[in-house]
Design a protein around this motif. Structure first.
Motif, PDB file in Angstrom:
ATOM      1  N   UNK A  46     101.127 -20.503 -80.889  1.00 48.25           N
ATOM      2  CA  UNK A  46     100.906 -21.935 -80.673  1.00 48.25           C
ATOM      3  C   UNK A  46     101.664 -22.415 -79.442  1.00 48.25           C
ATOM      4  N   UNK A  47     102.924 -21.986 -79.306  1.00 46.70           N
ATOM      5  CA  UNK A  47     103.723 -22.387 -78.147  1.00 46.70           C
ATOM      6  C   UNK A  47     103.066 -21.916 -76.845  1.00 46.70           C
ATOM      7  N   UNK A  48     102.548 -20.689 -76.836  1.00 46.34           N
ATOM      8  CA  UNK A  48     101.887 -20.157 -75.642  1.00 46.34           C
ATOM      9  C   UNK A  48     100.626 -20.957 -75.323  1.00 46.34           C
ATOM     10  N   UNK A  49      99.851 -21.302 -76.349  1.00 46.44           N
ATOM     11  CA  UNK A  49      98.624 -22.072 -76.110  1.00 46.44           C
ATOM     12  C   UNK A  49      98.938 -23.460 -75.572  1.00 46.44           C
ATOM     13  N   UNK A  50     100.048 -24.053 -76.041  1.00 47.70           N
ATOM     14  CA  UNK A  50     100.464 -25.362 -75.520  1.00 47.70           C
ATOM     15  C   UNK A  50     100.821 -25.262 -74.043  1.00 47.70           C
ATOM     16  N   UNK A  51     101.557 -24.208 -73.688  1.00 47.34           N
ATOM     17  CA  UNK A  51     101.945 -24.013 -72.281  1.00 47.34           C
ATOM     18  C   UNK A  51     100.702 -23.835 -71.414  1.00 47.34           C
ATOM     19  N   UNK A  52      99.741 -23.036 -71.858  1.00 50.61           N
ATOM     20  CA  UNK A  52      98.516 -22.817 -71.079  1.00 50.61           C
ATOM     21  C   UNK A  52      97.720 -24.110 -70.968  1.00 50.61           C
ATOM     22  N   UNK A  53      97.654 -24.880 -72.064  1.00 53.31           N
ATOM     23  CA  UNK A  53      96.917 -26.141 -72.042  1.00 53.31           C
ATOM     24  C   UNK A  53      97.516 -27.106 -71.019  1.00 53.31           C
ATOM     25  N   UNK A  54      98.847 -27.176 -70.975  1.00 50.94           N
ATOM     26  CA  UNK A  54      99.522 -28.137 -70.091  1.00 50.94           C
ATOM     27  C   UNK A  54      99.574 -27.636 -68.655  1.00 50.94           C
ATOM     28  N   UNK A  55     100.011 -26.397 -68.476  1.00 54.42           N
ATOM     29  CA  UNK A  55     100.253 -25.873 -67.121  1.00 54.42           C
ATOM     30  C   UNK A  55      98.964 -25.428 -66.440  1.00 54.42           C
ATOM     31  N   UNK A  56      98.104 -24.721 -67.166  1.00 49.97           N
ATOM     32  CA  UNK A  56      96.884 -24.168 -66.558  1.00 49.97           C
ATOM     33  C   UNK A  56      95.730 -25.159 -66.595  1.00 49.97           C
ATOM     34  N   UNK A  57      95.503 -25.772 -67.756  1.00 49.10           N
ATOM     35  CA  UNK A  57      94.355 -26.670 -67.906  1.00 49.10           C
ATOM     36  C   UNK A  57      94.663 -28.116 -67.519  1.00 49.10           C
ATOM     37  N   UNK A 422      90.477 -28.254 -77.935  1.00 47.19           N
ATOM     38  CA  UNK A 422      90.439 -29.527 -77.225  1.00 47.19           C
ATOM     39  C   UNK A 422      90.877 -29.404 -75.768  1.00 47.19           C
ATOM     40  N   UNK A 423      91.734 -28.447 -75.447  1.00 46.57           N
ATOM     41  CA  UNK A 423      92.116 -28.247 -74.046  1.00 46.57           C
ATOM     42  C   UNK A 423      90.989 -27.599 -73.256  1.00 46.57           C
ATOM     43  N   UNK A 424      90.077 -26.884 -73.954  1.00 47.69           N
ATOM     44  CA  UNK A 424      88.968 -26.217 -73.295  1.00 47.69           C
ATOM     45  C   UNK A 424      89.093 -24.709 -73.258  1.00 47.69           C
ATOM     46  N   UNK A 425      90.194 -24.169 -73.798  1.00 51.36           N
ATOM     47  CA  UNK A 425      90.401 -22.719 -73.740  1.00 51.36           C
ATOM     48  C   UNK A 425      89.294 -21.961 -74.484  1.00 51.36           C
ATOM     49  N   UNK A 426      88.947 -22.421 -75.689  1.00 55.46           N
ATOM     50  CA  UNK A 426      87.928 -21.734 -76.478  1.00 55.46           C
ATOM     51  C   UNK A 426      86.550 -21.874 -75.836  1.00 55.46           C
TER      52      UNK A 426
END
Length: 550
Positions: A46-57, A422-426
């Protein structure tokens, strides 16, 4: 307001998909390879997905945390709400001793655990899936198998592997009805197409269960029972979904398959009977080590009165009755008036085309939730078993204590799913796969499998990828009905490896922290069945089996 971006990494869908896959791959590596406890692995992912959502997306941190909070809330209601109350019913039967009566009753049908696994994990599990879904059959059947003497780890594996072919029609065909809504295709047509795919899986699932219990020897000695169960279930699921009623497909198939097994074992028995008695009591947390052979061979089998047998079956009869009554259209409409649908406070997300995301709407279906209906069934069970309120509350407290780490895991995994969604990763992963052109016919089930692996729900996976499947089908010149149905059919195979369901199974059999061990036992079954379904989908998109598409 956050607008989803599909290709944030160097404007490349491929590179973006590789980054988007990191949280999910990390979760499975932590569980399967590093044997990490599920709740710890899910928090890290979950922490990794949050970082990717904020930093990458580029999703604002506030929106990201709100997405995670909605996912955690959804994990508790309706999913955990169902499981908690289902396990509570089981705890009350243990408290009164009626679960032992049920065990002896099932043993009277056959003392061969290979046959018991087929009846309970597959046929009875399919009935519970048809009525409740959302992890309930895994929780219920795994503890029933343990009461029959199965080792905890084996019981969990059997419950998960069995919970495949019935899933698409689970909870009165909720996944297919949802798929029809998001794709704007007729639900009856989609149900008919799914009914021409999942029955193929049903032919092999009972054989797989026998293999889990007793390997190739089990196949050689009990294949008539396994094959009969699979064939009857497959034919009934196909016929009901295509010619009678999509919501009733699993109900009819489960009852007929169980009846076929009971009828067959009355006139035929395998050459030898297989049984292993666990060395520990239910919920003790032991692993896969059986008791020494003959450890309880001299223990006299208690004979139960007819009244005790009726009481032992009463909770499950009550559950079936409550769910059937609540599915009556007039009753369902009345109960649905208590449903509250609200936008998650502060969460504002639009998709890449600028349309508001439907995932920000949270439905609180207070009375139509299977969890609430299971709570009502539990209250009626308390009366039927003449259990006092203090003892019933004690059983509820024991249930919450037993599920404490599963509650953390499920809420965290659903928070992960909502952040990724919701970030768009999926969607990035799905869009990347959808660009495969004609080969998408083979890849389509993988998309559904991925969706359920992330969310733990075929309904959620259909909501997530259903419209995308139709778009990809139209672009590639494929059947939109076939691709949408393949999403749901493929999704059923992701159920057994979903961290959410792994946590439910582990908690039910008292193996908290051993989710990785269960994952390693089921992953090959999941992938093997997925390959079969991918081949079937590809053939149905070709002239070879195109006649199977309605």
């Amino acid at each position: 307001m956050y607008q989803q971006v599909l290709d944030p990494v160097a404007s490349s869908l491929t590179w973006s998909a590789l980054v988007a896959a990191v949280p999910l791959l990390l979760l499975f590596v932590l569980l399967g390879a590093l044997k990490m406890t599920a709740w710890v692995a899910s928090i890290i992912s979950l922490a990794v997905s949050v970082v990717i959502a904020v930093v990458v997306y580029g999703m604002p941190i506030g929106q990201t945390l709100l997405a995670g909070s909605e996912g955690a809330a959804f994990g508790f209601f309706p999913i955990l709400w169902i499981v908690i109350n289902a396990i509570w019913v089981y705890q009350m039967t243990v408290e009164t001793g009626h679960f032992d009566v049920l065990r002896r009753s099932f043993s009277s049908v056959s003392d061969d655990q290979r046959i018991q696994a087929i009846i309970i994990a597959f046929s009875f599990g399919a009935l519970i899936e048809a009525l409740a879904g959302f992890g309930t059959p895994v929780a219920v059947t795994s503890v029933m198998l343990m009461a029959l003497g199965f080792a905890p780890l084996k019981a969990a594996v059997l419950a998960l592997v069995a919970n495949t072919a019935p899933v698409a029609f689970g909870a009165m065909a909720t996944p297919i009805i949802t798929l029809g809504k998001v794709t704007e295709l007729p639900a009856d047509t989609l149900g008919a197409m799914v009914g021409r795919q999942t029955p193929i899986l049903a032919l092999f699932v009972p054989l797989a269960l026998v293999m889990v219990v007793d390997g190739w020897r089990g196949i050689r000695e009990t294949w008539p029972v396994a094959l009969s169960c699979g064939v009857v279930f497959a034919v009934a699921q196909y016929a009901t979904s295509n010619f009678l009623s999509v919501p009733l497909a699993d109900v009819v198939a489960s009852l007929l398959s169980a009846g076929a097994v009971v009828a067959l074992v009355k006139v035929w028995q395998p050459r030898s009977s297989y049984s292993e008695r666990s060395a520990v009591t239910v919920g003790s947390g032991a692993g896969d080590t059986p008791a020494p052979p003959g450890a309880d061979a001299d223990a006299p089998e208690e004979r139960d009165s007819r009244a005790d047998v009726v009481k032992a079956y009463a909770p499950y009869g009550i559950i079936i009755a409550v769910f059937v009554v609540c599915q009556i259209p007039a009753v369902n409409r009345l109960l649905d008036q208590a449903t509250l649908a609200v936008d998650w406070p502060g969460l504002h997300v639009v998709d890449a085309d600028g349309d508001p995301s439907t995932m920000t709407k949270f439905s609180l279906n207070l009375l139509t939730s299977p969890g609430t209906q299971m709570l009502v069934a539990g209250a009626l069970t308390m009366l039927a078993l003449r259990l006092s309120v203090p003892r019933a509350l004690k059983a509820y407290g024991a249930t919450l204590h037993q599920l404490r780490w599963a509650i953390v895991t499920v809420m965290t995994v659903l928070a992960l799913a909502f952040v990724m969604n919701l970030s768009g990763q999926t969607i990035t992963l799905g869009t990347w796969m959808a660009a495969a052109g004609g080969a998408f016919a083979v890849l389509s089930p993988i998309l559904g499998w991925l969706g359920v692996a992330v969310t733990g729900s075929d309904t959620s996976a259909n909501s997530l990828f259903g419209a995308l499947q139709v778009t990809a089908a139209n672009q590639a010149g494929l059947s939109d009905v076939l691709m949408a149905a393949s999403n749901s059919s493929g999704g059923v195979l992701g159920k057994m490896i979903s961290p959410q369901n792994l946590a439910i199974a582990a908690a039910a059999v008292g193996l908290d922290g051993k989710e990785g061990d269960i994952f390693r036992r089921v992953i090959l079954w999941s992938l093997g069945f997925l390959v079969l379904l991918c081949l079937l989908s590809g053939l149905q998109a070709s002239p070879v089996l195109s006649w199977m598409v309605p």
